[in-house]
Write a protein that holds these residues in place. Structure first.
Motif, PDB file in Angstrom:
ATOM      1  N   SER A 107       0.803  -1.228   0.000  1.00  0.00           N
ATOM      2  CA  SER A 107       0.000   0.000   0.000  1.00  0.00           C
ATOM      3  C   SER A 107       0.837   1.280   0.000  1.00  0.00           C
ATOM      4  O   SER A 107       0.297   2.374  -0.146  1.00  0.00           O
ATOM      5  N   LEU A 108       2.165   1.159   0.153  1.00  0.00           N
ATOM      6  CA  LEU A 108       3.035   2.329   0.246  1.00  0.00           C
ATOM      7  C   LEU A 108       4.053   2.355  -0.889  1.00  0.00           C
ATOM      8  O   LEU A 108       4.406   1.325  -1.447  1.00  0.00           O
ATOM      9  N   ASP A 109       4.526   3.556  -1.165  1.00  0.00           N
ATOM     10  CA  ASP A 109       5.607   3.739  -2.126  1.00  0.00           C
ATOM     11  C   ASP A 109       6.975   3.738  -1.455  1.00  0.00           C
ATOM     12  O   ASP A 109       7.985   3.471  -2.118  1.00  0.00           O
ATOM     13  N   ALA A 110       7.024   4.067  -0.170  1.00  0.00           N
ATOM     14  CA  ALA A 110       8.322   4.186   0.494  1.00  0.00           C
ATOM     15  C   ALA A 110       8.158   4.159   2.011  1.00  0.00           C
ATOM     16  O   ALA A 110       7.088   4.456   2.546  1.00  0.00           O
ATOM     17  N   VAL A 111       9.266   3.801   2.664  1.00  0.00           N
ATOM     18  CA  VAL A 111       9.364   3.868   4.125  1.00  0.00           C
ATOM     19  C   VAL A 111      10.636   4.632   4.472  1.00  0.00           C
ATOM     20  O   VAL A 111      11.705   4.368   3.912  1.00  0.00           O
ATOM     21  N   PHE A 112      10.504   5.563   5.403  1.00  0.00           N
ATOM     22  CA  PHE A 112      11.629   6.298   5.970  1.00  0.00           C
ATOM     23  C   PHE A 112      11.760   5.836   7.413  1.00  0.00           C
ATOM     24  O   PHE A 112      10.768   5.751   8.135  1.00  0.00           O
ATOM     25  N   ALA A 113      12.975   5.511   7.842  1.00  0.00           N
ATOM     26  CA  ALA A 113      13.167   5.009   9.209  1.00  0.00           C
ATOM     27  C   ALA A 113      14.437   5.616   9.788  1.00  0.00           C
ATOM     28  O   ALA A 113      15.543   5.255   9.394  1.00  0.00           O
ATOM     29  N   ALA A 114      14.273   6.549  10.702  1.00  0.00           N
ATOM     30  CA  ALA A 114      15.408   7.232  11.330  1.00  0.00           C
ATOM     31  C   ALA A 114      15.715   6.575  12.669  1.00  0.00           C
ATOM     32  O   ALA A 114      14.850   6.505  13.542  1.00  0.00           O
ATOM     33  N   GLY A 115      16.951   6.088  12.816  1.00  0.00           N
ATOM     34  CA  GLY A 115      17.382   5.526  14.092  1.00  0.00           C
ATOM     35  C   GLY A 115      16.626   4.288  14.513  1.00  0.00           C
ATOM     36  O   GLY A 115      16.673   3.900  15.678  1.00  0.00           O
ATOM     37  N   LEU A 116      15.946   3.644  13.578  1.00  0.00           N
ATOM     38  CA  LEU A 116      15.057   2.544  13.940  1.00  0.00           C
ATOM     39  C   LEU A 116      15.776   1.212  14.103  1.00  0.00           C
ATOM     40  O   LEU A 116      15.497   0.458  15.026  1.00  0.00           O
ATOM     41  N   ILE A 117      16.711   0.917  13.225  1.00  0.00           N
ATOM     42  CA  ILE A 117      17.191  -0.464  13.117  1.00  0.00           C
ATOM     43  C   ILE A 117      17.848  -0.969  14.408  1.00  0.00           C
ATOM     44  O   ILE A 117      17.714  -2.132  14.769  1.00  0.00           O
ATOM     45  N   ALA A 118      18.479  -0.075  15.146  1.00  0.00           N
ATOM     46  CA  ALA A 118      19.118  -0.496  16.395  1.00  0.00           C
ATOM     47  C   ALA A 118      18.100  -0.900  17.459  1.00  0.00           C
ATOM     48  O   ALA A 118      18.461  -1.549  18.439  1.00  0.00           O
ATOM     49  N   HIS A 119      16.833  -0.533  17.270  1.00  0.00           N
ATOM     50  CA  HIS A 119      15.802  -0.816  18.268  1.00  0.00           C
ATOM     51  C   HIS A 119      14.847  -1.924  17.836  1.00  0.00           C
ATOM     52  O   HIS A 119      13.855  -2.176  18.519  1.00  0.00           O
ATOM     53  N   LEU A 120      15.133  -2.580  16.699  1.00  0.00           N
ATOM     54  CA  LEU A 120      14.257  -3.653  16.236  1.00  0.00           C
ATOM     55  C   LEU A 120      14.585  -4.956  16.975  1.00  0.00           C
ATOM     56  O   LEU A 120      15.718  -5.416  16.932  1.00  0.00           O
ATOM     57  N   PRO A 121      13.599  -5.555  17.638  1.00  0.00           N
ATOM     58  CA  PRO A 121      13.869  -6.785  18.379  1.00  0.00           C
ATOM     59  C   PRO A 121      14.179  -7.970  17.470  1.00  0.00           C
ATOM     60  O   PRO A 121      14.935  -8.861  17.835  1.00  0.00           O
ATOM     61  N   ARG A 135       5.159  -1.461  -2.166  1.00  0.00           N
ATOM     62  CA  ARG A 135       5.009  -2.069  -3.500  1.00  0.00           C
ATOM     63  C   ARG A 135       6.383  -2.469  -4.050  1.00  0.00           C
ATOM     64  O   ARG A 135       7.401  -1.858  -3.694  1.00  0.00           O
ATOM     65  N   PRO A 136       6.439  -3.460  -4.926  1.00  0.00           N
ATOM     66  CA  PRO A 136       7.699  -3.774  -5.599  1.00  0.00           C
ATOM     67  C   PRO A 136       8.253  -2.540  -6.309  1.00  0.00           C
ATOM     68  O   PRO A 136       7.498  -1.801  -6.962  1.00  0.00           O
ATOM     69  N   GLY A 137       9.536  -2.301  -6.159  1.00  0.00           N
ATOM     70  CA  GLY A 137      10.144  -1.098  -6.713  1.00  0.00           C
ATOM     71  C   GLY A 137      10.082   0.096  -5.780  1.00  0.00           C
ATOM     72  O   GLY A 137      10.700   1.127  -6.041  1.00  0.00           O
ATOM     73  N   GLY A 138       9.331  -0.043  -4.673  1.00  0.00           N
ATOM     74  CA  GLY A 138       9.284   1.016  -3.669  1.00  0.00           C
ATOM     75  C   GLY A 138      10.590   1.078  -2.896  1.00  0.00           C
ATOM     76  O   GLY A 138      11.459   0.210  -3.035  1.00  0.00           O
ATOM     77  N   ARG A 139      10.726   2.093  -2.058  1.00  0.00           N
ATOM     78  CA  ARG A 139      12.029   2.385  -1.468  1.00  0.00           C
ATOM     79  C   ARG A 139      11.994   2.437   0.060  1.00  0.00           C
ATOM     80  O   ARG A 139      10.974   2.720   0.658  1.00  0.00           O
ATOM     81  N   LEU A 140      13.166   2.185   0.622  1.00  0.00           N
ATOM     82  CA  LEU A 140      13.391   2.237   2.067  1.00  0.00           C
ATOM     83  C   LEU A 140      14.618   3.089   2.325  1.00  0.00           C
ATOM     84  O   LEU A 140      15.643   2.923   1.658  1.00  0.00           O
ATOM     85  N   ALA A 141      14.523   3.987   3.291  1.00  0.00           N
ATOM     86  CA  ALA A 141      15.683   4.750   3.760  1.00  0.00           C
ATOM     87  C   ALA A 141      15.886   4.458   5.233  1.00  0.00           C
ATOM     88  O   ALA A 141      14.984   4.697   6.050  1.00  0.00           O
ATOM     89  N   LEU A 142      17.058   3.926   5.577  1.00  0.00           N
ATOM     90  CA  LEU A 142      17.480   3.759   6.975  1.00  0.00           C
ATOM     91  C   LEU A 142      18.464   4.884   7.252  1.00  0.00           C
ATOM     92  O   LEU A 142      19.531   4.953   6.643  1.00  0.00           O
ATOM     93  N   PHE A 143      18.092   5.754   8.179  1.00  0.00           N
ATOM     94  CA  PHE A 143      18.817   7.020   8.351  1.00  0.00           C
ATOM     95  C   PHE A 143      19.186   7.225   9.813  1.00  0.00           C
ATOM     96  O   PHE A 143      18.485   6.770  10.722  1.00  0.00           O
TER      97      PHE A 143
END
Length: 199
Positions: A107-121, A135-143
């Motif tokens: 349902s989304l074109d992109a996800v932005f995630a600031a400082g998230l990955i260190a807190h994922l269980p 969606r396929p071809g959509g984007r992720l930013a880990l920031f």
């Protein structure tokens, strides 16, 4: 709720009121990272683990008035601080766990995630959940507004080889979760990994 979730809520809940004041100069770094996500007018984007919503105004500017901006966070105090700062005007705030998002598949074109990955269980499973809603071809930013070495120094610790954000660890972690990493930047003044959702 798991102990991991309770710990995250306690940690950020206790810091929510003063969070923005602790990091007053991060705004341009957030805007720059959002620009690299390549959003278009009308896109739908999620700020996963949005905290006080510092990315939401930049995300709204990127997708325009016809786009959809969602900010999801596990900590009620962070969302309250986002609303108090008026950032709920830029996007809809959701009290939600990124491990179980209340969103439809693709349902989304992109996800932005600031400082998230260190807190994922469960980083692999949690990144797969982010992939599910994009969606396929959509984007992720880990920031993060500072790089790994600068963050470690701030916290009085050393970087270790098992750091999830180290490129040799992050690239296969993303690949196993439905993402192809396309950009990796780890400098003193920012950390940014960009990835594309695979079919």
């Amino acid at each position: 709720m798991s102990d991991d979730h309770t710990h995250v809520q306690d940690f950020f809940g206790a810091r929510a009121a003063n969070w923005d004041a602790r990091f007053p100069d991060d705004g341009p770094a957030y805007a720059s990272a959002v620009a690299e996500l390549g959003l278009r007018e009308g896109d739908a984007v999620l700020d996963a683990g949005c905290g006080t919503g510092r990315a939401l105004p930049a995300l709204r500017s990127a997708v325009g008035p016809g786009g959809t901006v969602l900010g999801a966070d596990l900590t009620p105090e962070m969302l309250a601080a986002a609303a108090a700062a008026g950032r709920d005007n830029s996007g809809q705030l959701l009290l939600a766990d990124v491990a179980r998002l209340p969103l439809r598949d693709r349902s989304l074109d992109a996800v932005f995630a600031a400082g998230l990955i260190a807190h994922l269980p469960q980083p692999g499973a949690n990144l797969r959940e982010l992939a599910r809603v994009v969606r396929p071809g959509g984007r992720l930013a880990l920031f993060h507004p500072i790089g790994r070495a600068a963050l470690a120094a701030r916290q009085g610790r050393q970087i270790t080889d098992d750091d999830l954000r180290a490129e040799p660890n992050l690239r296969p972690l993303l690949a196993g979760s439905g993402w192809l990493m396309t950009t990796y930047v780890d400098e003193d003044n920012r950390f940014l990994a960009l990835a594309v959702r695979q079919d």
